[in-house]
Write a protein that holds these residues in place. Structure first.
Motif, PDB file in Angstrom:
ATOM      1  N   TYR A   1      -6.297   1.069   1.122  1.00  0.00           N
ATOM      2  CA  TYR A   1      -7.306   0.799   2.562  1.00  0.00           C
ATOM      3  C   TYR A   1      -8.451   1.667   2.523  1.00  0.00           C
ATOM      4  CZ  TYR A   1      -8.534   1.485   6.963  1.00  0.00           C
ATOM      5  OH  TYR A   1     -10.009   2.218   7.888  1.00  0.00           O
TER       6      TYR A   1
ATOM      7  N   ILE B   1      -5.286  -4.131   8.941  1.00  0.00           N
ATOM      8  CA  ILE B   1      -5.131  -2.788   9.034  1.00  0.00           C
ATOM      9  C   ILE B   1      -5.317  -2.383  10.638  1.00  0.00           C
ATOM     10  CG2 ILE B   1      -5.376  -0.349   8.627  1.00  0.00           C
ATOM     11  CD1 ILE B   1      -2.813  -1.339   6.481  1.00  0.00           C
TER      12      ILE B   1
ATOM     13  N   ASP C   1       1.010  -1.211   0.139  1.00  0.00           N
ATOM     14  CA  ASP C   1      -0.153  -0.110  -0.149  1.00  0.00           C
ATOM     15  C   ASP C   1       1.085   1.563  -0.154  1.00  0.00           C
ATOM     16  OD1 ASP C   1      -2.180   1.384   0.181  1.00  0.00           O
ATOM     17  OD2 ASP C   1      -3.235   0.197   1.037  1.00  0.00           O
TER      18      ASP C   1
ATOM     19  N   TYR D   1      -7.274  -7.714   4.463  1.00  0.00           N
ATOM     20  CA  TYR D   1      -6.844  -6.501   4.883  1.00  0.00           C
ATOM     21  C   TYR D   1      -7.647  -5.889   5.517  1.00  0.00           C
ATOM     22  CZ  TYR D   1      -3.453  -2.918   3.444  1.00  0.00           C
ATOM     23  OH  TYR D   1      -2.538  -1.465   3.177  1.00  0.00           O
ATOM     24  N   VAL D   2      -8.313  -5.067   5.156  1.00  0.00           N
ATOM     25  CA  VAL D   2      -8.558  -3.451   6.025  1.00  0.00           C
ATOM     26  C   VAL D   2      -8.732  -4.624   7.138  1.00  0.00           C
ATOM     27  CG1 VAL D   2     -10.968  -2.517   6.529  1.00  0.00           C
ATOM     28  CG2 VAL D   2     -10.589  -3.040   4.091  1.00  0.00           C
TER      29      VAL D   2
END
Length: 287
Positions: free
Chosen positions: A74, A250, A67, A246-247
């Motif tokens: 994100y 994070i 990212d 992924y979110v």
């Protein structure tokens, strides 16, 4: 720096088989307790086959996500952009013994409206790192040129950096007969880390990003979901969730505030011990 794209050392076009793979799918996701997921898997087994690559107990899936320093990918997910992309390196199996020669997939996963599109190429891990971390043009065939250049352009233009690793144990079923485009996966022990980004790190400090007693069930179809799948979901009171591993990572690692997509442990309490359940039932009966 590697030789020219699509050519050998003498400038002749490479004649190797393409390692590219691409497909489009619709995805439905559910968050279910591990025990219930096992029951659903057994029920699905009456109409589906176990994926030939999925042994009993499943297999490991590990992904390194890239990212921007500002977490562009994100925030595109959080803001619900109709078109959004993610870049990742993915390894299938255990991480023990991963070397530069181990096969991995460099993958661009993108969402176009409701359709999930994946394009990937299989490369040795060392070559994949040279492409994504070293930002080098790596050896490839003519058919692979457009994808390799797209990956390199994304990494350089957006200054992409390793951001999070996710891992989980996956069991997969595939449809048979009229349901050949159907695939259902169950992902449990979803965990990861926000440092030590090499897959071969000896003692990585992973942590659970989704409560360990919960699993993610994904229904993937090429066109429309079979009616018997929607009936099963309704009968078992399964609710669709908009979850991104992924979110979730994070936010679990504190790299961004927790959003409406975040799975909070308080909303997924672990099952009570058997004795505690028995005492509760006895009290209810007495009352």
């Amino acid at each position: 720096m590697s030789q020219a794209a699509g050519a050998d050392e003498d400038g002749r076009p490479l004649r190797v088989a393409s390692r590219l793979h691409a497909f489009n799918r619709f995805e439905l996701k559910y968050l279910v307790p591990v025990e219930q997921a096992a029951e659903i898997r057994d029920e699905l087994g009456e109409r589906m086959d176990r994926d030939l690559n999925s042994p009993v107990g499943g297999y490991g899936v590990w992904s390194l996500y890239y990212d921007t320093p500002q977490l562009r990918f994100y925030w595109e997910k959080i803001e619900g952009l109709k078109f959004r992309r993610k870049l990742r390196i993915r390894h299938y199996g255990d991480l023990d013994g991963v070397t530069d020669d181990s096969p991995v997939c460099v993958e661009i996963k993108q969402r176009v409206n409701r359709v999930t599109q994946k394009r990937r190429i299989t490369l040795p891990y060392g070559v994949a790192r040279r492409l994504c971390d070293g930002r080098e043009m790596v050896e490839h065939s003519v058919k692979e040129s457009a994808f390799i250049q797209e990956v390199l352009e994304l990494v350089v233009r957006l200054n992409l950096q390793p951001t999070a690793i996710t891992g989980y144990q996956r069991e997969a079923l595939v449809g048979r007969d009229a349901d050949t485009g159907l695939r259902v996966t169950f992902d449990r022990r979803v965990r990861g880390r926000d440092r030590d980004f090499h897959f071969g790190t000896p003692t990585p400090e992973n942590r659970f990003t989704i409560p360990p007693h919960m699993s993610v069930m994904e229904v993937k179809v090429n066109e429309r979901t079979p009616h018997w799948i929607t009936d099963l979901a309704a009968r078992r009171n399964l609710n669709l969730v908009r979850i991104s591993k992924y979110v979730q990572s994070i936010e679990a690692f504190g790299l961004a505030p927790r959003s409406v997509f975040h799975i909070n442990e308080a909303d997924c309490p672990p099952p009570a011990p058997i004795e505690q359940q028995r005492q509760t039932l006895l009290k209810a009966g007495a009352q």
